[in-house]
Design a protein around this motif. Structure first.
Motif, PDB file in Angstrom:
ATOM      1  N   HIS A 197      38.055 -14.855  -6.597  1.00  0.00           N
ATOM      2  CA  HIS A 197      37.878 -16.137  -6.397  1.00  0.00           C
ATOM      3  C   HIS A 197      36.510 -16.585  -6.110  1.00  0.00           C
ATOM      4  N   ASN A 198      36.572 -17.877  -6.415  1.00  0.00           N
ATOM      5  CA  ASN A 198      35.151 -18.348  -5.330  1.00  0.00           C
ATOM      6  C   ASN A 198      34.170 -18.117  -4.242  1.00  0.00           C
ATOM      7  N   CYS A 199      34.280 -18.264  -3.678  1.00  0.00           N
ATOM      8  CA  CYS A 199      33.274 -18.674  -1.893  1.00  0.00           C
ATOM      9  C   CYS A 199      31.900 -19.350  -2.004  1.00  0.00           C
ATOM     10  N   ASP A 200      32.361 -20.492  -1.439  1.00  0.00           N
ATOM     11  CA  ASP A 200      31.174 -21.541  -1.723  1.00  0.00           C
ATOM     12  C   ASP A 200      29.511 -21.223  -0.533  1.00  0.00           C
ATOM     13  N   VAL A 201      29.111 -20.875  -1.136  1.00  0.00           N
ATOM     14  CA  VAL A 201      27.321 -20.111  -1.096  1.00  0.00           C
ATOM     15  C   VAL A 201      26.665 -21.709  -0.555  1.00  0.00           C
ATOM     16  N   PRO A 202      25.858 -21.677   1.269  1.00  0.00           N
ATOM     17  CA  PRO A 202      25.051 -22.478   1.273  1.00  0.00           C
ATOM     18  C   PRO A 202      24.013 -22.520   0.567  1.00  0.00           C
ATOM     19  N   HIS A 203      23.383 -23.716   1.012  1.00  0.00           N
ATOM     20  CA  HIS A 203      21.896 -23.857  -0.236  1.00  0.00           C
ATOM     21  C   HIS A 203      21.258 -24.424   1.704  1.00  0.00           C
ATOM     22  N   VAL A 204      20.825 -22.664   1.840  1.00  0.00           N
ATOM     23  CA  VAL A 204      19.852 -22.035   2.235  1.00  0.00           C
ATOM     24  C   VAL A 204      18.455 -22.986   2.737  1.00  0.00           C
ATOM     25  N   ASN A 205      17.441 -23.585   3.539  1.00  0.00           N
ATOM     26  CA  ASN A 205      15.825 -24.031   3.409  1.00  0.00           C
ATOM     27  C   ASN A 205      15.300 -23.168   4.759  1.00  0.00           C
ATOM     28  N   ARG A 206      14.359 -22.650   4.842  1.00  0.00           N
ATOM     29  CA  ARG A 206      13.080 -22.062   5.657  1.00  0.00           C
ATOM     30  C   ARG A 206      11.878 -23.331   5.858  1.00  0.00           C
ATOM     31  N   THR A 207      11.699 -23.257   6.890  1.00  0.00           N
ATOM     32  CA  THR A 207      10.585 -24.481   6.356  1.00  0.00           C
ATOM     33  C   THR A 207       9.418 -23.995   8.451  1.00  0.00           C
ATOM     34  N   ASP A 208       7.755 -23.786   7.959  1.00  0.00           N
ATOM     35  CA  ASP A 208       7.232 -23.694   8.239  1.00  0.00           C
ATOM     36  C   ASP A 208       6.328 -25.219   9.407  1.00  0.00           C
ATOM     37  N   TYR A 209       6.859 -25.517  10.517  1.00  0.00           N
ATOM     38  CA  TYR A 209       5.940 -27.010  11.100  1.00  0.00           C
ATOM     39  C   TYR A 209       5.230 -26.117  12.219  1.00  0.00           C
ATOM     40  N   GLN A 210       3.964 -26.665  12.499  1.00  0.00           N
ATOM     41  CA  GLN A 210       3.630 -26.498  13.705  1.00  0.00           C
ATOM     42  C   GLN A 210       3.930 -27.042  14.668  1.00  0.00           C
ATOM     43  N   LEU A 211       4.260 -26.347  15.773  1.00  0.00           N
ATOM     44  CA  LEU A 211       5.169 -26.732  16.593  1.00  0.00           C
ATOM     45  C   LEU A 211       3.427 -27.927  17.767  1.00  0.00           C
ATOM     46  N   ILE A 212       3.793 -29.152  18.165  1.00  0.00           N
ATOM     47  CA  ILE A 212       2.683 -29.998  18.685  1.00  0.00           C
ATOM     48  C   ILE A 212       3.280 -30.043  20.153  1.00  0.00           C
ATOM     49  N   ASP A 213       4.042 -30.650  20.346  1.00  0.00           N
ATOM     50  CA  ASP A 213       4.646 -30.595  21.947  1.00  0.00           C
ATOM     51  C   ASP A 213       6.212 -29.624  22.235  1.00  0.00           C
ATOM     52  N   LEU A 250       7.284 -31.163  16.075  1.00  0.00           N
ATOM     53  CA  LEU A 250       6.227 -30.713  15.187  1.00  0.00           C
ATOM     54  C   LEU A 250       5.414 -31.475  13.976  1.00  0.00           C
ATOM     55  N   LEU A 251       4.399 -30.874  13.185  1.00  0.00           N
ATOM     56  CA  LEU A 251       3.839 -31.132  12.677  1.00  0.00           C
ATOM     57  C   LEU A 251       3.969 -30.409  11.150  1.00  0.00           C
ATOM     58  N   THR A 252       4.331 -31.675  10.368  1.00  0.00           N
ATOM     59  CA  THR A 252       4.605 -31.762   8.947  1.00  0.00           C
ATOM     60  C   THR A 252       3.936 -31.146   7.809  1.00  0.00           C
ATOM     61  N   LYS A 253       4.035 -30.263   6.507  1.00  0.00           N
ATOM     62  CA  LYS A 253       2.884 -30.398   6.009  1.00  0.00           C
ATOM     63  C   LYS A 253       2.081 -31.151   5.648  1.00  0.00           C
ATOM     64  N   ASN A 254       2.784 -32.762   5.532  1.00  0.00           N
ATOM     65  CA  ASN A 254       1.691 -33.825   4.762  1.00  0.00           C
ATOM     66  C   ASN A 254       1.470 -34.898   6.064  1.00  0.00           C
ATOM     67  N   GLY A 255       1.108 -34.483   7.022  1.00  0.00           N
ATOM     68  CA  GLY A 255       0.456 -34.799   8.592  1.00  0.00           C
ATOM     69  C   GLY A 255       1.084 -36.056   9.554  1.00  0.00           C
ATOM     70  N   ASN A 256       2.250 -35.545   9.234  1.00  0.00           N
ATOM     71  CA  ASN A 256       3.104 -36.777  10.425  1.00  0.00           C
ATOM     72  C   ASN A 256       4.161 -35.640  11.351  1.00  0.00           C
ATOM     73  N   THR A 257       4.674 -36.548  11.956  1.00  0.00           N
ATOM     74  CA  THR A 257       5.473 -35.164  13.038  1.00  0.00           C
ATOM     75  C   THR A 257       6.489 -35.598  12.714  1.00  0.00           C
ATOM     76  N   LYS A 258       7.693 -35.006  13.159  1.00  0.00           N
ATOM     77  CA  LYS A 258       8.985 -34.502  13.159  1.00  0.00           C
ATOM     78  C   LYS A 258       9.289 -33.968  14.951  1.00  0.00           C
ATOM     79  N   ASP A 259      10.488 -35.103  15.022  1.00  0.00           N
ATOM     80  CA  ASP A 259      10.428 -35.316  16.881  1.00  0.00           C
ATOM     81  C   ASP A 259      11.922 -35.324  17.056  1.00  0.00           C
ATOM     82  N   ASP A 260      12.485 -35.348  15.523  1.00  0.00           N
ATOM     83  CA  ASP A 260      14.680 -35.073  16.109  1.00  0.00           C
ATOM     84  C   ASP A 260      14.777 -33.663  16.668  1.00  0.00           C
ATOM     85  N   LEU A 261      14.350 -32.753  16.036  1.00  0.00           N
ATOM     86  CA  LEU A 261      14.207 -30.922  16.583  1.00  0.00           C
ATOM     87  C   LEU A 261      14.996 -30.484  17.710  1.00  0.00           C
TER      88      LEU A 261
END
Length: 160
Positions: free
Chosen positions: A79-95, A104-115
Motif C-alpha cells: 500500500h501507499n503511504c503519504d510522504v511530506p514535502h520537507v524543505n530546509r532553509t537557512d536564515y541569518q538570525l537578526i533578533d 530572520l534575514l532571508t536570502k533576498n534581504g527581507n526579514t521574516k518575523d513570524d517564527l
C-alpha cells in the motif's frame, strides 16, 4: 450564448500538494512519512513476512518532526503511504524578541518575523545564549505541511 457573467469561487489550494504517495515497502529508517496526519521521521522500520493469506506488513515507529511525539503504525507493504514535502532553509538570525519570536534575514534581504523560538530546550538555550554573546548565528528552518520550525543552529562567528 448568454450575456451573464459567471463567477466561480473556489476554496481549493492552487499550490503544490503537501504530500506525495510512496509504497510502504520502500520506506526506510530516517525517511519522512505522514502518520495520523502529522509529518514524521521514521526511527524504526520492520517488515513482517507474508502469511498464508495476507500481505507483508511494515511496522513504522516514528517521531513527529515538530513536537517530538512517538507514533506507530502498521501498513501493508504494497500500500501507499503519504510522504511530506520537507524543505530546509537557512536564515541569518537578526533578533530574538521578548515575546518568543525571532527575526530572520532571508536570502533576498527581507526579514521574516513570524517564527517562534523552538520548543527544544537545548536548541532554545543555544540560540538565546549565542545571540546574547553577540555571535553571528544561522538557523535552519524545516517547513512541511503548512508548519515550520527552527530545527538546527550554526555559529558563523562573532559580529564585528
Amino acid at each position: 450564448m448568454s450575456d451573464e457573467e459567471h463567477h466561480l469561487e473556489s476554496k481549493a489550494d492552487a499550490g503544490a500538494s503537501k504530500t506525495y504517495p510512496q509504497q510502504a515497502g520502500t520506506i526506510r529508517k530516517n525517511d519522512y512519512l505522514v502518520i495520523k496526519e502529522r509529518p514524521c521521521k521514521a526511527v524504526e522500520v520492520s517488515t513482517s513476512k507474508t502469511g498464508k493469506h495476507s500481505h507483508a506488513k511494515c511496522h513504522f515507529v516514528v517521531i513527529d518532526i515538530f513536537n517530538s511525539k512517538k507514533l506507530e503504525d502498521i501498513v501493508p507493504s504494497s500500500h501507499n503511504c503519504d510522504v511530506p514535502h520537507v524543505n530546509r532553509t537557512d536564515y541569518q538570525l537578526i533578533d530574538v524578541s521578548e515575546d518568543g519570536f525571532v527575526s530572520l534575514l532571508t536570502k533576498n534581504g527581507n526579514t521574516k518575523d513570524d517564527l517562534r523560538l523552538p520548543t527544544d530546550d537545548n536548541l532554545l538555550t543555544q540560540i538565546c545564549d549565542g545571540f546574547a554573546d553577540g555571535k553571528d548565528l544561522v538557523v535552519t528552518v524545516m517547513t512541511t505541511m503548512g508548519e515550520e520550525q527552527i530545527c538546527a543552529l550554526k555559529d558563523i562567528g562573532r559580529k564585528n
